[in-house]
Design a protein around this motif. Structure first.
Motif, mmCIF file in Angstrom:
data_model
loop_
_atom_site.group_PDB
_atom_site.id
_atom_site.type_symbol
_atom_site.label_atom_id
_atom_site.label_comp_id
_atom_site.label_asym_id
_atom_site.label_seq_id
_atom_site.Cartn_x
_atom_site.Cartn_y
_atom_site.Cartn_z
ATOM 1 N N LEU A 137 45.171 13.006 15.220
ATOM 2 C CA LEU A 137 44.554 11.876 16.261
ATOM 3 C C LEU A 137 45.046 12.626 17.313
ATOM 4 N N ILE A 138 45.644 13.102 17.498
ATOM 5 C CA ILE A 138 47.006 14.537 18.506
ATOM 6 C C ILE A 138 45.860 15.791 18.856
ATOM 7 N N LEU A 139 46.054 16.289 17.540
ATOM 8 C CA LEU A 139 44.854 17.230 17.393
ATOM 9 C C LEU A 139 43.183 17.310 17.961
ATOM 10 N N PHE A 140 42.535 15.655 17.525
ATOM 11 C CA PHE A 140 41.432 15.718 17.683
ATOM 12 C C PHE A 140 41.486 15.281 19.826
ATOM 13 N N ASN A 141 42.532 14.521 20.077
ATOM 14 C CA ASN A 141 42.490 14.253 21.547
ATOM 15 C C ASN A 141 42.216 15.824 22.303
ATOM 16 N N VAL A 142 43.262 16.376 21.620
ATOM 17 C CA VAL A 142 43.229 18.057 22.549
ATOM 18 C C VAL A 142 42.150 18.816 22.533
ATOM 19 N N LEU A 143 41.255 18.729 21.076
ATOM 20 C CA LEU A 143 40.395 19.874 20.890
ATOM 21 C C LEU A 143 39.065 19.327 20.356
ATOM 22 N N GLY A 144 38.678 18.160 20.497
ATOM 23 C CA GLY A 144 37.627 17.419 19.567
ATOM 24 C C GLY A 144 36.636 17.552 20.788
ATOM 25 N N TRP A 145 36.950 18.053 22.094
ATOM 26 C CA TRP A 145 35.308 18.237 22.538
ATOM 27 C C TRP A 145 34.649 19.734 22.606
ATOM 28 N N LEU A 181 31.300 12.536 22.956
ATOM 29 C CA LEU A 181 32.139 11.553 22.519
ATOM 30 C C LEU A 181 32.973 10.324 22.442
ATOM 31 N N ALA A 182 33.164 10.420 21.061
ATOM 32 C CA ALA A 182 34.323 10.738 20.382
ATOM 33 C C ALA A 182 35.322 10.715 20.935
ATOM 34 N N ASN A 183 36.048 12.153 21.492
ATOM 35 C CA ASN A 183 36.980 12.338 22.185
ATOM 36 C C ASN A 183 37.383 11.720 22.720
ATOM 37 N N LEU A 184 35.631 11.591 24.156
ATOM 38 C CA LEU A 184 36.161 10.947 24.979
ATOM 39 C C LEU A 184 36.682 9.566 25.651
ATOM 40 N N ILE A 185 36.328 8.313 24.562
ATOM 41 C CA ILE A 185 36.549 7.124 24.067
ATOM 42 C C ILE A 185 38.149 7.152 23.618
ATOM 43 N N SER A 186 38.331 7.702 22.908
ATOM 44 C CA SER A 186 39.888 8.641 21.861
ATOM 45 C C SER A 186 40.134 8.582 22.797
ATOM 46 N N VAL A 221 38.418 17.989 30.503
ATOM 47 C CA VAL A 221 37.262 18.613 29.913
ATOM 48 C C VAL A 221 36.309 17.674 29.220
ATOM 49 N N SER A 222 37.117 16.665 28.781
ATOM 50 C CA SER A 222 36.033 15.947 28.124
ATOM 51 C C SER A 222 35.080 15.015 29.118
ATOM 52 N N ILE A 223 35.999 14.698 29.878
ATOM 53 C CA ILE A 223 35.073 14.198 31.143
ATOM 54 C C ILE A 223 34.036 15.299 31.849
ATOM 55 N N TYR A 224 34.123 16.206 31.887
ATOM 56 C CA TYR A 224 33.663 17.703 32.511
ATOM 57 C C TYR A 224 32.066 17.382 31.836
ATOM 58 N N PHE A 225 32.181 17.790 30.171
ATOM 59 C CA PHE A 225 31.021 17.668 29.610
ATOM 60 C C PHE A 225 30.332 16.475 29.392
ATOM 61 N N ASP A 226 30.948 15.455 29.633
ATOM 62 C CA ASP A 226 29.933 13.786 29.398
ATOM 63 C C ASP A 226 29.271 14.045 31.138
ATOM 64 N N LEU A 227 29.656 14.982 31.647
ATOM 65 C CA LEU A 227 28.988 14.052 33.271
ATOM 66 C C LEU A 227 27.710 15.035 32.791
ATOM 67 N N LYS A 228 28.380 16.578 32.387
ATOM 68 C CA LYS A 228 26.798 17.786 32.498
ATOM 69 C C LYS A 228 26.287 17.089 31.378
ATOM 70 N N LYS A 229 26.052 16.228 30.591
ATOM 71 C CA LYS A 229 25.276 15.868 29.633
ATOM 72 C C LYS A 229 24.326 14.308 30.300
ATOM 73 N N ARG A 230 25.370 14.099 31.050
ATOM 74 C CA ARG A 230 24.610 12.795 31.472
ATOM 75 C C ARG A 230 22.995 13.119 32.801
ATOM 76 N N VAL A 231 24.339 14.680 32.911
ATOM 77 C CA VAL A 231 23.361 14.831 34.499
ATOM 78 C C VAL A 231 21.472 15.837 33.859
ATOM 79 N N ALA A 232 22.099 16.174 32.916
ATOM 80 C CA ALA A 232 21.052 17.729 32.034
ATOM 81 C C ALA A 232 19.796 16.615 31.480
ATOM 82 N N LYS A 233 20.028 14.877 31.311
ATOM 83 C CA LYS A 233 19.386 14.036 30.563
ATOM 84 C C LYS A 233 18.472 13.872 32.360
#
Length: 124
Positions: free
Chosen positions: A16-24, A31-36, A110-122
């Motif tokens: 879980l810790i590794l997923f939190n750090v590297l899941g993005w 999305l799962a990474n941002l939720i976690s 970084v996770s928030i950045y990718f989420d925002l980037k995805k939303r802007v692209a949509k």
């Protein structure tokens, strides 16, 4: 049975810790990474108001299992405990705690950045 639960927590919590750090890194996991990461922040900073900043229920449960097994872990930090348990290296706890928080906020950013980037692209 408690020994199996102890090893389960080491494996589960470590992953879980590794997923939190590297899941993005993996786009399908973002999305799962941002939720976690959000749940981790909630635990550390909201539940932490009541149980102590940095509170994690998984750590709490694992410590209880280890107490029942008769272990007297000297670490107050789960990351410190894992580093010590896996490598045998006893780093200063303050250093580990500071590094943990910095890495957490970097991964969360970084996770928030990718989420925002995805939303802007949509929207385009």
């Amino acid at each position: 049975m408690l020994h199996i639960i102890d090893y389960f927590f080491i494996l589960f919590h470590g992953v879980l810790i590794l997923f939190n750090v590297l899941g993005w890194i993996v786009p399908k996991w973002r999305l799962a990474n941002l939720i976690s990461l959000s749940l981790t922040a909630f635990s550390w900073f909201v539940l932490g108001i009541f149980y102590g900043i940095g509170y994690c229920p998984f750590t709490d449960w694992h410590w209880k299992v280890r107490q029942l097994l008769g272990y007297n872990d000297s670490s107050n930090s789960y990351i410190h405990f894992l580093i010590l348990k896996i490598t045998g290296v006893n780093l200063p706890e303050n250093w580990v705690d500071t590094t943990t928080v910095l890495v957490f906020f970097a991964a969360f950013s970084v996770s928030i950045y990718f989420d925002l980037k995805k939303r802007v692209a949509k929207r385009k």
